[in-house]
Design a protein around this motif. Structure first.
Motif, PDB file in Angstrom:
ATOM      1  N   TYR A 129       0.868  -1.177   0.000  1.00 18.07           N
ATOM      2  CA  TYR A 129       0.000   0.000   0.000  1.00 18.07           C
ATOM      3  C   TYR A 129       0.904   1.225   0.000  1.00 18.07           C
ATOM      4  O   TYR A 129       1.792   1.362   0.854  1.00 18.07           O
ATOM      5  CB  TYR A 129      -0.896  -0.009   1.237  1.00 18.07           C
ATOM      6  CG  TYR A 129      -1.905   1.113   1.288  1.00 18.07           C
ATOM      7  CD1 TYR A 129      -3.203   0.929   0.839  1.00 18.07           C
ATOM      8  CD2 TYR A 129      -1.558   2.368   1.811  1.00 18.07           C
ATOM      9  CE1 TYR A 129      -4.134   1.955   0.901  1.00 18.07           C
ATOM     10  CE2 TYR A 129      -2.480   3.392   1.866  1.00 18.07           C
ATOM     11  CZ  TYR A 129      -3.770   3.183   1.406  1.00 18.07           C
ATOM     12  OH  TYR A 129      -4.689   4.208   1.457  1.00 18.07           O
ATOM     13  N   GLU A 145      -5.171   5.769   9.656  1.00 20.87           N
ATOM     14  CA  GLU A 145      -6.070   4.651   9.401  1.00 20.87           C
ATOM     15  C   GLU A 145      -6.265   4.541   7.896  1.00 20.87           C
ATOM     16  O   GLU A 145      -6.634   5.522   7.247  1.00 20.87           O
ATOM     17  CB  GLU A 145      -7.415   4.838  10.100  1.00 20.87           C
ATOM     18  CG  GLU A 145      -8.306   3.608   9.997  1.00 20.87           C
ATOM     19  CD  GLU A 145      -9.599   3.753  10.792  1.00 20.87           C
ATOM     20  OE1 GLU A 145      -9.727   3.094  11.839  1.00 20.87           O
ATOM     21  OE2 GLU A 145     -10.464   4.535  10.350  1.00 20.87           O
ATOM     22  N   GLU A 147      -7.704   2.180   4.430  1.00 17.98           N
ATOM     23  CA  GLU A 147      -8.688   1.182   3.995  1.00 17.98           C
ATOM     24  C   GLU A 147      -8.066   0.358   2.873  1.00 17.98           C
ATOM     25  O   GLU A 147      -7.591   0.893   1.879  1.00 17.98           O
ATOM     26  CB  GLU A 147      -9.972   1.862   3.514  1.00 17.98           C
ATOM     27  CG  GLU A 147     -11.062   0.870   3.156  1.00 17.98           C
ATOM     28  CD  GLU A 147     -12.402   1.551   2.853  1.00 17.98           C
ATOM     29  OE1 GLU A 147     -13.235   0.926   2.177  1.00 17.98           O
ATOM     30  OE2 GLU A 147     -12.588   2.713   3.292  1.00 17.98           O
ATOM     31  N   ARG A 149      -8.645  -3.051   0.369  1.00 18.20           N
ATOM     32  CA  ARG A 149      -9.544  -4.082  -0.145  1.00 18.20           C
ATOM     33  C   ARG A 149      -8.711  -5.332  -0.417  1.00 18.20           C
ATOM     34  O   ARG A 149      -7.764  -5.310  -1.185  1.00 18.20           O
ATOM     35  CB  ARG A 149     -10.249  -3.603  -1.416  1.00 18.20           C
ATOM     36  CG  ARG A 149     -11.368  -4.537  -1.850  1.00 18.20           C
ATOM     37  CD  ARG A 149     -12.459  -3.819  -2.627  1.00 18.20           C
ATOM     38  NE  ARG A 149     -13.590  -4.685  -2.888  1.00 18.20           N
ATOM     39  CZ  ARG A 149     -14.600  -4.912  -2.067  1.00 18.20           C
ATOM     40  NH1 ARG A 149     -14.604  -4.292  -0.891  1.00 18.20           N
ATOM     41  NH2 ARG A 149     -15.592  -5.720  -2.379  1.00 18.20           N
ATOM     42  N   ASN A 218     -13.081  -8.334   0.818  1.00 18.10           N
ATOM     43  CA  ASN A 218     -13.697  -7.366   1.725  1.00 18.10           C
ATOM     44  C   ASN A 218     -12.814  -6.130   1.840  1.00 18.10           C
ATOM     45  O   ASN A 218     -11.637  -6.150   1.473  1.00 18.10           O
ATOM     46  CB  ASN A 218     -13.871  -7.964   3.133  1.00 18.10           C
ATOM     47  CG  ASN A 218     -15.079  -8.865   3.233  1.00 18.10           C
ATOM     48  OD1 ASN A 218     -16.100  -8.599   2.613  1.00 18.10           O
ATOM     49  ND2 ASN A 218     -14.956  -9.946   3.998  1.00 18.10           N
ATOM     50  N   SER A 219     -13.386  -5.046   2.368  1.00 19.94           N
ATOM     51  CA  SER A 219     -12.618  -3.851   2.703  1.00 19.94           C
ATOM     52  C   SER A 219     -12.301  -3.874   4.194  1.00 19.94           C
ATOM     53  O   SER A 219     -13.187  -4.128   5.016  1.00 19.94           O
ATOM     54  CB  SER A 219     -13.390  -2.578   2.346  1.00 19.94           C
ATOM     55  OG  SER A 219     -13.473  -2.431   0.946  1.00 19.94           O
ATOM     56  N   SER A 220     -11.061  -3.632   4.530  1.00 19.67           N
ATOM     57  CA  SER A 220     -10.644  -3.635   5.930  1.00 19.67           C
ATOM     58  C   SER A 220     -10.003  -2.298   6.272  1.00 19.67           C
ATOM     59  O   SER A 220      -9.248  -1.735   5.473  1.00 19.67           O
ATOM     60  CB  SER A 220      -9.635  -4.763   6.186  1.00 19.67           C
ATOM     61  OG  SER A 220     -10.195  -6.017   5.914  1.00 19.67           O
ATOM     62  N   ARG A 221     -10.291  -1.811   7.460  1.00 19.64           N
ATOM     63  CA  ARG A 221      -9.677  -0.578   7.953  1.00 19.64           C
ATOM     64  C   ARG A 221      -8.575  -0.967   8.940  1.00 19.64           C
ATOM     65  O   ARG A 221      -8.805  -1.721   9.885  1.00 19.64           O
ATOM     66  CB  ARG A 221     -10.719   0.322   8.613  1.00 19.64           C
ATOM     67  CG  ARG A 221     -11.832   0.742   7.650  1.00 19.64           C
ATOM     68  CD  ARG A 221     -12.661   1.890   8.200  1.00 19.64           C
ATOM     69  NE  ARG A 221     -11.921   3.140   8.210  1.00 19.64           N
ATOM     70  CZ  ARG A 221     -11.788   3.950   7.156  1.00 19.64           C
ATOM     71  NH1 ARG A 221     -12.342   3.618   5.995  1.00 19.64           N
ATOM     72  NH2 ARG A 221     -11.100   5.062   7.245  1.00 19.64           N
ATOM     73  N   LYS A 223      -5.224   0.404  11.293  1.00 20.51           N
ATOM     74  CA  LYS A 223      -4.518   1.513  11.923  1.00 20.51           C
ATOM     75  C   LYS A 223      -3.017   1.272  11.816  1.00 20.51           C
ATOM     76  O   LYS A 223      -2.534   0.163  12.012  1.00 20.51           O
ATOM     77  CB  LYS A 223      -4.932   1.657  13.387  1.00 20.51           C
ATOM     78  CG  LYS A 223      -6.324   2.254  13.566  1.00 20.51           C
ATOM     79  CD  LYS A 223      -6.625   2.539  15.022  1.00 20.51           C
ATOM     80  CE  LYS A 223      -7.980   3.218  15.171  1.00 20.51           C
ATOM     81  NZ  LYS A 223      -8.293   3.510  16.601  1.00 20.51           N
TER      82      LYS A 223
END
Length: 378
Positions: A129, A145, A147, A149, A218-221, A223
């Motif tokens: 990322y 934070e 996001e 996918r 899925n989408s994950s958040r 930190k």
């Protein structure tokens, strides 16, 4: 085999007195090259392969080798030297040397596969990322934070890949071994089972949501803590936040690559900061104080009389904290003398008077440059 046996050292291509490791290394190289399974259309490959096995069988054994060095091939003819005429099977020797536990050794070397069952719980992929942060965030640290996918554990089957109430059963094709065996001439070849792909088990009823894979997108958040002093291009590892593994396998990791945005005032060089500070001509000539921006606010720098463009003033400890805790860098302010661009009549007159009063003795750089230029052209 040839009617007249070749010298065993010649067969393996090693000199007399070669250490055991050299004998084994030579055998491994040639045995793979001439294995009948790798040379199905070469009628001489099997003969060569057996010859290599016989030579290795003798030279790798200290007692047999000593007898051969003394008596040659006669040591193994009609019970000569007490060894008899028998040698180990060349295919058994091959399996022993290469550590094969069964017929799957052929697949391991010639088909690119592995021996034994595959791991059903495959680890998930690592992810990357790219994130942009400000210079201030890099300098002081922050928490972000993000996001992402990615493939996460299926919440319906909890990663097993099986429909609730269903179970895994032994693969009927390979009987749970993960390998199927086919015959080639007088020896057998083991290959990965095409139905269970080496797992040895199949799902009786695959999960409808994930089609038996055990994971869905899925989408994950997430930190992420960014340490103070982190540099642009640095990579942070977020353990176990990559993609979920197949059928409950361990997740991969998430790697976040940081990119620092361009700052309107400062440029960074490792732990030091640089900035340019414009000062007026009178201030440069007469001296005084000038405000200089820092990451914490303003600081004042004393400008001595006669300061020239390009002079650098160091503010110790006003740079970036070292990310490994080794102190803090400096802020280096480079002054730029600003020349007035719009003069009214009165200002121009005063400046012309000033210029006449100053003379060349107050412009040493100007005088020195033109003296060097005259010498050059001469």
């Amino acid at each position: 085999m040839p009617t007249t046996k070749r010298d065993y050292y010649e067969v393996l291509g090693v000199p007399r007195g070669a250490p055991e490791d050299d004998v084994k290394r030579a055998y491994r190289k040639l045995a793979v090259k001439f294995h009948p399974d790798k040379n199905p259309n070469d009628p001489h490959a099997e003969e060569r392969f057996k010859e290599l096995g016989e030579a290795y069988d003798v030279l790798i054994d200290a007692d047999k080798r000593a007898a051969y060095d003394r008596y040659g091939h006669a040591a193994f003819a009609q019970g000569g030297a007490g060894f008899g005429g028998g040698f180990h099977d060349p295919f058994d020797i091959f399996r022993e040397v290469f550590g094969g536990g069964g017929s799957g050794i052929f697949e391991s070397f010639f088909a690119g596969g592995g021996v034994g069952r595959a791991d059903e719980r495959q680890r998930g992929s690592d992810l990357r990322y790219d994130m942009q942060i400000t210079l201030e965030e890099a300098a002081f640290g922050t928490e972000k934070e993000i996001e992402v996918r990615k493939l996460d554990v299926c919440d319906q089957c909890q990663g097993s890949g099986a429909e609730p109430g269903s179970r895994s059963i032994n693969c009927p094709t390979c009987g749970g071994r993960g390998q199927v065996i086919s015959s080639r001439g007088f020896f057998q070849v083991s290959q990965t089972c095409p139905r269970c792909r080496g797992v040895g088990q199949i799902i009786e009823k695959p999960c409808r949501k994930c089609s038996g894979e055990g994971r869905v997108e899925n989408s994950s958040r997430i930190k992420l803590k960014i340490p103070a002093g982190i540099g642009s291009g640095s990579r942070l590892r977020s353990s176990r936040n990559g993609e979920a593994g197949i059928r409950g396998g361990p997740p991969g990791d998430l790697y976040v690559v940081l990119h620092t945005k361009e700052h309107p005032v400062f440029q960074r060089d490792e732990d030091d900061l640089y900035c340019e500070v414009p000062i007026s001509f009178p201030l440069a000539a007469l001296g005084g104080e000038v405000p200089v921006p820092t990451l914490e606010g303003r600081a004042k720098v004393k400008i001595p009389a006669g300061t020239q463009t390009g002079q650098i003033f160091k503010l110790r400890g006003k740079g970036i904290v070292n990310v490994e805790g080794r102190g803090r860098g400096d802020l280096l302010a480079r002054v730029v003398v600003e020349v007035p661009t719009r003069l009214n009549a009165e200002q121009r007159r005063k400046l012309e008077e000033f210029s006449a009063l100053v003379g060349e003795e107050n412009s040493p750089l100007h005088k020195s440059f033109f003296e060097r230029a005259r010498n050059f052209f001469r």
